[in-house]
Design a protein around this motif. Structure first.
Motif, PDB file in Angstrom:
ATOM      1  N   ALA B  17       0.686  -1.294  -0.093  1.00 17.94           N
ATOM      2  CA  ALA B  17      -0.004  -0.088   0.059  1.00 17.94           C
ATOM      3  C   ALA B  17       0.781   1.182   0.044  1.00 17.94           C
ATOM      4  CB  ALA B  17      -0.967  -0.285   1.241  1.00 17.94           C
ATOM      5  N   ALA B  20       2.446   1.597  -3.290  1.00 20.15           N
ATOM      6  CA  ALA B  20       1.661   2.067  -4.428  1.00 20.15           C
ATOM      7  C   ALA B  20       1.282   3.609  -4.176  1.00 20.15           C
ATOM      8  CB  ALA B  20       0.482   1.016  -4.585  1.00 20.15           C
ATOM      9  N   THR B  21       1.075   4.087  -3.074  1.00 19.37           N
ATOM     10  CA  THR B  21       0.591   5.474  -2.727  1.00 19.37           C
ATOM     11  C   THR B  21       1.663   6.248  -2.793  1.00 19.37           C
ATOM     12  OG1 THR B  21       0.564   4.597  -0.432  1.00 19.37           O
ATOM     13  CG2 THR B  21      -1.626   5.004  -1.363  1.00 19.37           C
ATOM     14  N   ALA B  26       3.277   5.742  -8.103  1.00 19.08           N
ATOM     15  CA  ALA B  26       1.899   5.733  -8.253  1.00 19.08           C
ATOM     16  C   ALA B  26       1.444   5.754  -9.788  1.00 19.08           C
ATOM     17  CB  ALA B  26       1.392   6.633  -7.547  1.00 19.08           C
TER      18      ALA B  26
END
Lengths: 424, 106
Positions: B17, B20-21, B26
């Motif tokens: 997470a 990806a953030t 991203a």
């Protein structure tokens, strides 16, 4: 504007008349009072009179035209009413705009189906009436609540209501969303992508892909889902990984009767199941998927034992042809202390081809082979069907299933099915 | 043992997470490195009609029959495309592009 135009025309005409009169007057010479002159003058005057008459007539006509062109007088009341109307319209326009730009959106989707089935040697019955509304509440492009409620009539006429799924999906970024709640199993493609009746091209699930069979149906937990970045390429890839309570094993004597994967909210074995699927689209209209899951499962009041799932699926559309296939396998390991100590395995696969015919007809054939630990449940099935598409999401289906299973069991009986399905 | 495994999984999920953030990874901006204006250049928050049309043709018929853009209103498409984004694992950009296409052709 046209009034102005006509006014200037009028002025021009009167100028011309006066000019014409004066010039005519100047041109004539009333110096001698001879008879000839008198006569000439007389005729000239009558000529002028005629001209004036013509001019007057012309003017009159102009006047009429003018009167016609002038807008009728508008009363104050009418103006007032117009103003009100304009205000009203502005309000409606504004609210439409507001509605379009709200942060929240509410949407109702779902599907319904009505069906008939007849097992060889029986008279058959209208066997299905099912309504599955899906509620969507969305906040910006950040949050989606999705929930499907399944309402269906059972054999005895009573109504069964179930929560097919309920998840709150939080979009974390362009490539990831967190999904929490009860969800359709992300393993394989049939359960999560194909089972809604307006999507499934046959009235039944492939052998082994029904409830409590080879393909996991649902689970309760959390998922991360999204796309895998592929740069500028036309290829695409997606993933789903999850952790959830996992299945429960149902004991019957010394056998595990079935593996229940309905998404329970308890965790009998106390250990979670982890798994996921990766989907890859090497070219447009093709997807290849691989699924795995691993964890523990248990019979109530027994110790836990290993639980594993393995699956592979594909789909491909080419012109009027739609091809898909899938293999899925669930197994639980040996547990010496168990009432059903051996390892148990449920596996199935299917291949399906559908071809769009002229006039909105569609032909379908599917072969499936379900292998369960119980000979009475094993089934090999060839289903052929003919569909008529009233619309892409409104489909009528008629199918015949050639079933091969343990002699005398319902798994071995052929069936005719018909269904109308509507996705909305 | 059991606690270790759960902790390990939660850690992996968290790491995923976070990765990806993080803005560095991203978006597809790495594909077009523009020193001044990176995110804005590549992340097209409005969506692109032409890309959307192509993606719609390529991606929207793999699970079910292609749905007519005229089936739904703009706001219904918003919720539906969000639904499909989650179901089919579409990227945010693909979702925005397809949405623009559907809302302009419905």
């Amino acid at each position: 504007m046209s009034v102005m135009h006509n006014k200037s025309k009028l002025m021009m005409t009167s100028l011309l008349i006066s000019f014409g009169l004066s010039t005519t007057a100047l041109a004539s010479e009333p110096t001698t009072a001879s008879d000839e002159n008198y006569d000439a003058l007389k005729s000239e005057i009558s000529e002028l009179r005629d001209q004036i008459a013509i001019m007057q007539e012309l003017l009159k006509q102009q006047g009429i035209i003018l009167q016609d062109k002038v807008e009728p007088e508008v009363s104050k009341a009418e103006i007032q009413k117009l103003k009100k109307d304009v205000k009203k319209i502005a309000k409606v326009a504004k609210s439409a705009e507001e509605w379009k730009n709200t942060n929240s959106t509410v949407h109702l989707a779902g599907y319904a189906s009505a069906g008939f089935s007849k097992q060889a040697g029986t008279s058959g019955s209208f066997s299905q009436a099912q309504f599955s509304p899906i509620f969507h509440y969305q906040y910006k492009d950040k949050v989606l609540l999705e929930s499907e409620i399944e309402v269906k009539i059972l054999e005895d006429g009573s109504t069964d209501v179930g929560m097919e799924y309920l998840t709150i999906d939080l979009v974390l970024n362009d490539y990831m969303a967190l999904i929490a709640g009860k969800f359709i199993s992300p393993l394989g493609q049939f359960r999560q992508n194909i089972h809604p009746s307006w999507i499934n091209k046959l009235p039944s699930a492939p052998a082994g892909f029904g409830h409590d069979q080879a393909a996991p149906v649902a689970d309760t937990g959390v998922q991360l889902r999204g796309a895998i970045p592929m740069g500028d390429s036309d290829m695409r890839a997606n993933y789903a990984v999850y952790v959830a309570n996992g299945p429960e094993l149902m004991l019957d004597g010394t056998e595990i009767e079935e593996i229940a994967t309905e998404g329970v909210t308890r965790d009998q074995d106390g250990k979670k199941v982890y798994g996921g699927r990766v989907g890859f689209n090497p070219i447009a209209k093709m997807e290849i998927g691989l699924s795995v899951a691993s964890g523990k499962a248990a019979i109530a009041l027994e110790n836990d034992r290993s639980y594993n799932v393995l699956g592979a699926d594909f789909t491909y559309q080419w012109k009027k042809l739609d091809l898909r296939g899938e293999y899925i396998r669930q197994n639980v390991g040996v547990l010496v202390s168990s009432a059903a100590p051996e390892s148990w395995q449920w596996s199935s696969w299917y291949m399906q081809g559908a071809y769009k015919l002229p006039n909105n007809f569609e032909a379908v054939a599917r072969y499936s082979d379900y292998d369960s630990p119980h000979a009475s449940q094993d089934q090999r099935q060839l289903a052929i069907g003919l569909n008529y598409l009233f619309a892409p999401q409104v489909i009528t289906k008629v199918s015949y299933e050639f079933n091969d299973g343990l002699a005398g069991t319902s798994a071995a009986a052929n069936r005719i099915r018909a269904q109308i399905a509507y996705g909305f | 043992m059991r606690i270790y495994k759960t902790t390990y999984f939660v850690m992996v999920l968290t790491a995923l997470a976070i990765i990806a953030t993080s803005p560095g990874i991203a978006t597809a901006k790495d594909a077009k490195p523009d020193a001044k204006n990176t995110t804005e250049v590549v992340k097209d928050t409005k969506g692109n009609f032409a890309r959307g049309a192509k993606l719609w043709a390529n991606r929207c018929s793999s699970c079910h029959n292609m749905r007519d853009p005229k089936d739904l209103t703009d706001s219904e498409w918003e919720a539906t495309i969000m639904h499909m984004r989650i179901r089919a694992g579409l990227s945010g950009q693909d979702t925005r592009d397809i949405l623009v296409f559907l809302q302009k052709t419905n």
